[in-house]
Scaffold this motif. Structure first.
Motif, mmCIF file in Angstrom:
data_model
loop_
_atom_site.group_PDB
_atom_site.id
_atom_site.type_symbol
_atom_site.label_atom_id
_atom_site.label_comp_id
_atom_site.label_asym_id
_atom_site.label_seq_id
_atom_site.Cartn_x
_atom_site.Cartn_y
_atom_site.Cartn_z
ATOM 1 N N THR A 82 0.834 -1.205 0.000
ATOM 2 C CA THR A 82 0.000 0.000 0.000
ATOM 3 C C THR A 82 0.869 1.256 0.000
ATOM 4 N N GLY A 85 1.671 2.068 -3.496
ATOM 5 C CA GLY A 85 0.537 2.704 -4.165
ATOM 6 C C GLY A 85 0.381 4.157 -3.754
ATOM 7 N N MET A 86 0.584 4.442 -2.465
ATOM 8 C CA MET A 86 0.503 5.824 -2.003
ATOM 9 C C MET A 86 1.606 6.666 -2.641
ATOM 10 N N ALA A 89 0.856 7.716 -5.999
ATOM 11 C CA ALA A 89 -0.084 8.839 -6.008
ATOM 12 C C ALA A 89 0.596 10.139 -5.605
ATOM 13 N N VAL B 147 -4.908 -0.361 -3.771
ATOM 14 C CA VAL B 147 -5.527 0.017 -2.498
ATOM 15 C C VAL B 147 -4.729 1.148 -1.853
ATOM 16 N N GLY B 148 -3.397 1.073 -1.950
ATOM 17 C CA GLY B 148 -2.551 2.143 -1.401
ATOM 18 C C GLY B 148 -2.812 3.471 -2.092
ATOM 19 N N MET B 149 -2.926 3.420 -3.408
ATOM 20 C CA MET B 149 -3.204 4.665 -4.125
ATOM 21 C C MET B 149 -4.552 5.251 -3.684
ATOM 22 N N MET B 151 -5.953 4.797 -0.840
ATOM 23 C CA MET B 151 -5.783 5.326 0.524
ATOM 24 C C MET B 151 -5.257 6.762 0.469
ATOM 25 N N ALA B 152 -4.287 6.986 -0.417
ATOM 26 C CA ALA B 152 -3.737 8.342 -0.549
ATOM 27 C C ALA B 152 -4.836 9.311 -0.988
ATOM 28 N N ASP B 153 -5.676 8.869 -1.929
ATOM 29 C CA ASP B 153 -6.770 9.740 -2.378
ATOM 30 C C ASP B 153 -7.738 10.043 -1.245
#
Lengths: 340, 377
Positions: A82, A85-86, A89, B147-149, B151-153
């Motif tokens: 995760t 993924g963050m 972003a 899912v991580g992306m 979460m950032a949103d």
């Protein structure tokens, strides 16, 4: 426990310093980077109310809230996956893996996503993650809590591996790691988390991520080492009958090969001291580099004072496994006494 | 010869358009242009993938994984998104890419084995309105990243939605579990789509789970879930639209199982005749073909006729030809490009090894540096 550290690098002329230990330097760095940049987020297990198993994140949840200090489900693979993924972003995530020996469940996300994203997107997507991991033995911990298995990650392109040896180094290197756009595996030597304090500039500063550090100059033999072993190498160098140069590798990947070769060519002798198992530990690569590029300057073969090629042993004999001042001293004496 | 037998998936999945193209209930609120855009995407996918199959057989392309018979799933889901959303995909979602006008030439060039930076430099293409992750080969990995992306949103109060595709096999991977678990806990705006085509290379779905359905897995994670006929583009789209809306409204994740069937081989390295006895279901799934079913509907609604179908096919043929021609113009990468984009700097080992490679390419001995100070020129 009193440890003396090498003095902070003299090139830093700070007005104000705090007398702090290594784990406090980590905590202060995280605090300052989070204050400086809203996209810095911490993730990990037990990093919230309890402040981390080593208290490296103490006080940060109260200050920044639970969307920036994120206690996660108990899954290292989930944390890294995760966090990647963050980062995709645009966040600058600093996950904590409690112990290097707990990083193996995350191996999939590290190998498939973290280290490969920048390459597989032709440079389009950066993953500026700094994965903090406590590593190393000597603290009478349980199995898998004392590992120095950085070799797995050093064999892998696409990630930097950095390891501080003092509070001053920890702050400068961690700040640089968090601000860098590459993934960084930041190895924290837990044995010396609270092993001693030194004056550390209160203000922010960075140290280079691609340069070894000359800890002690000498003419007879070069000792290559890092992390919690630096203090043993320095102690040994003060007791042996030789003029020892100690190089803190600091950036384990990529290696500062120029500094390493320059030192060994000058002294003609090389000892590597590391906690990790010997076979295919970083010492093997260092020895290979010296042999490939400095063979005709060598007055003795390279010797490696390391952990043994076994699973990390139980408390009662862990001190016999770990390299220390005495083992470093033996290795230095052996190469000093060698004659071709 | 030992073969796997199939187990028919349980009935009861949500369906709007039956196998004969007959609509049950109200027609979807889609205008003719949108109906035809979806039709064109299915036609384009088949045409492109058939062309790539030929290119693979002639040695021009690497592995090709076709989505024939599964097009409605990635298409219907992707069509539910809006510009600036994200799609994390694997290798059987060409309809999702083509719906959002992902450059066809890039798909072809990638499959011909070009380095991404070489493709980017030689193909003058527009970015699609929806963001695409790179394709993921190690299955399940994309789910956690998606899912991580999301979460950032959520943390940043963005309205972006992230959609991720997995197969039935991927649901056995640890990264899938981690993704579902984190999605349940953090409730980010993510839509996780299981394109259950009942085969993961040589193993049937009943070797992936003891659960009655894949959708049921979501229950234990506290993630809302739906199960739809993956060959019914209306049912898929409607379900995905509801999930996307929930996500955008801050109501968290959804897991959608789309039940479909892998009509073809896993990819061109595979021979399903060796391992699967598909006599149980294959004929039935031929009847349920998503394109035939959808085409029947469009013709009955007078949205499509023979002339228009011919026009669409001619237009698609031209697009595929142009894409293949453009991809063929992408040259092999310069060998030293392999050192690009490892980390942001050029450390000693990269500089030195790159110099070795260049020497080898020039017919010079690359192993003549005994000082580490470089090569005498």
């Amino acid at each position: 426990m009193s440890e003396t550290y090498p003095a902070p690098a003299s090139d830093h002329d700070a007005d104000e310093t705090d007398e702090i230990d290594l784990v406090t330097a980590v905590n202060q760095t995280l605090d300052q980077e989070m204050a400086r940049n809203d996209s810095v987020r911490l993730m990990g297990y037990d990093i919230g109310p309890i402040g981390g198993v080593y208290r490296a994140t103490e006080g940060l949840l109260e200050e920044y809230g639970n969307e920036r200090v994120i206690d996660t489900p108990l899954s290292e693979n989930g944390i890294i996956g995760t966090a990647v993924g963050m980062a995709m972003a645009g966040e600058r995530v600093v996950p904590e893996i409690q112990f290097m020996g707990f990083s193996y469940p995350a191996f999939g996300q590290i190998m498939y996503a973290l280290v490969k994203m920048y390459d597989r997107t032709g440079g389009d997507i950066e993953v500026p993650l700094t994965v903090r991991m406590a590593y190393g033995g000597g603290v009478k911990a349980l199995e898998y809590h004392q590992e120095s298995t950085e070799a797995y990650y050093l064999h892998t392109p696409g990630i930097r591996v950095v390891c501080p040896s003092t509070p001053y180094q920890a702050k400068g290197l961690l700040t640089a790691s968090i601000r860098h756009d590459d993934p960084v595996l930041f190895m924290e030597p837990k044995k010396i988390y609270r092993g001693g304090s030194q004056p550390v500039p209160t203000e922010e500063y960075t140290l280079p991520l691609d340069a070894a550090r000359l800890v002690r100059e000498g003419e007879d033999v070069t000792v290559l080492t890092w992390g919690a072993m630096v203090r043993h190498a320095v102690a040994a160098s003060e007791t042996v009958d030789a003029d020892v140069e100690v190089v803190d590798i600091r950036s384990l990947s990529p290696l500062d090969v120029e500094t390493i070769l320059e030192s060994v060519k000058k002294t003609g002798r090389c000892v590597v001291v590391h906690e990790a198992r010997r076979t295919l530990g970083l010492g093997a690569e260092l020895s290979a580099l010296v042999n490939e590029y400095a063979l005709d300057r060598l007055k003795a073969p390279v010797k490696r004072a390391t952990g043994y090629d076994v699973h990390f042993p139980s408390h009662d004999i862990e001190d016999d496994y770990l390299p220390d001042e005495e083992r470093a001293q033996y290795a230095i004496e052996a190469v000093m006494n060698y004659e071709f | 010869m030992v073969e796997w037998t199939e187990r028919r998936p349980p009935e009861g999945e949500y369906r709007m358009l039956d196998a004969d193209g007959q609509l049950d209930g109200d027609p979807p609120e889609l205008d003719d242009d949108e109906l035809l855009a979806m039709y064109r995407t299915m036609v384009a996918t088949r045409t492109l993938e058939d062309k790539m199959l030929n290119m693979q057989r002639s040695g021009e392309a690497s592995l090709v994984a076709r989505s024939r018979g599964e097009e409605a799933t990635p298409l219907g889901c992707a069509a539910a998104l809006a510009p600036d959303d994200w799609i994390f995909y694997t290798y059987r979602q060409n309809p999702a890419l083509l719906y959002w006008e992902y450059p066809m030439a890039e798909i072809v060039a990638g499959d011909m084995g070009a380095e991404p930076q070489t493709v980017a430099e030689h193909l003058d293409t527009d970015e699609p309105d929806v963001n695409f992750s790179p394709d993921y080969t190690p299955v399940g990995v994309n789910t956690t990243n998606a899912v991580g992306m999301a979460m950032a949103d959520k943390f940043n109060d963005n309205e972006t939605v992230t959609m991720v595709f997995v197969g039935d096999g991927s649901t056995s991977e640890g990264s899938f579990h981690d993704a579902m678990n984190f999605a349940g806990v953090f409730e980010p705006p993510v839509v996780i789509v299981c394109q259950n085509n009942q085969w993961a290379i040589s193993e049937p779905s009943h070797r992936q789970t003891g659960a009655e359905t894949f959708a049921k897995k979501a229950e234990a994670y506290g993630v809302p879930h739906e199960r739809v006929d993956g060959n019914d583009v209306f049912a898929v789209r409607e379900t995905a639209e509801e999930a996307v809306e929930r996500a955008r409204n801050g109501d968290g994740p959804t897991f959608i199982e789309c039940v479909t069937y892998r009509m073809e081989e896993h990819n061109t390295s595979d021979n399903p005749d060796v391992y699967r006895d598909d006599s149980e279901q294959r004929d039935e799934w031929e009847e349920k073909d998503p394109l035939a079913r959808y085409e029947t509907y469009l013709r009955e609604e007078d949205v499509l006729d023979d002339d228009l179908a011919d026009d669409v096919q001619a237009d698609v043929d031209e697009q595929v030809s142009e894409a293949v021609a453009a991809a063929r113009e992408v040259p092999d990468s310069e060998p030293e490009r392999m050192f690009d984009y490892q980390i942001h700097d050029t450390p000693w080992n990269h500089a030195h090894q790159r110099a070795e490679l260049e020497r080898e390419q020039n017919g010079e001995n690359p192993f003549t540096d005994f000082t580490g100070e470089g090569f005498d020129e």
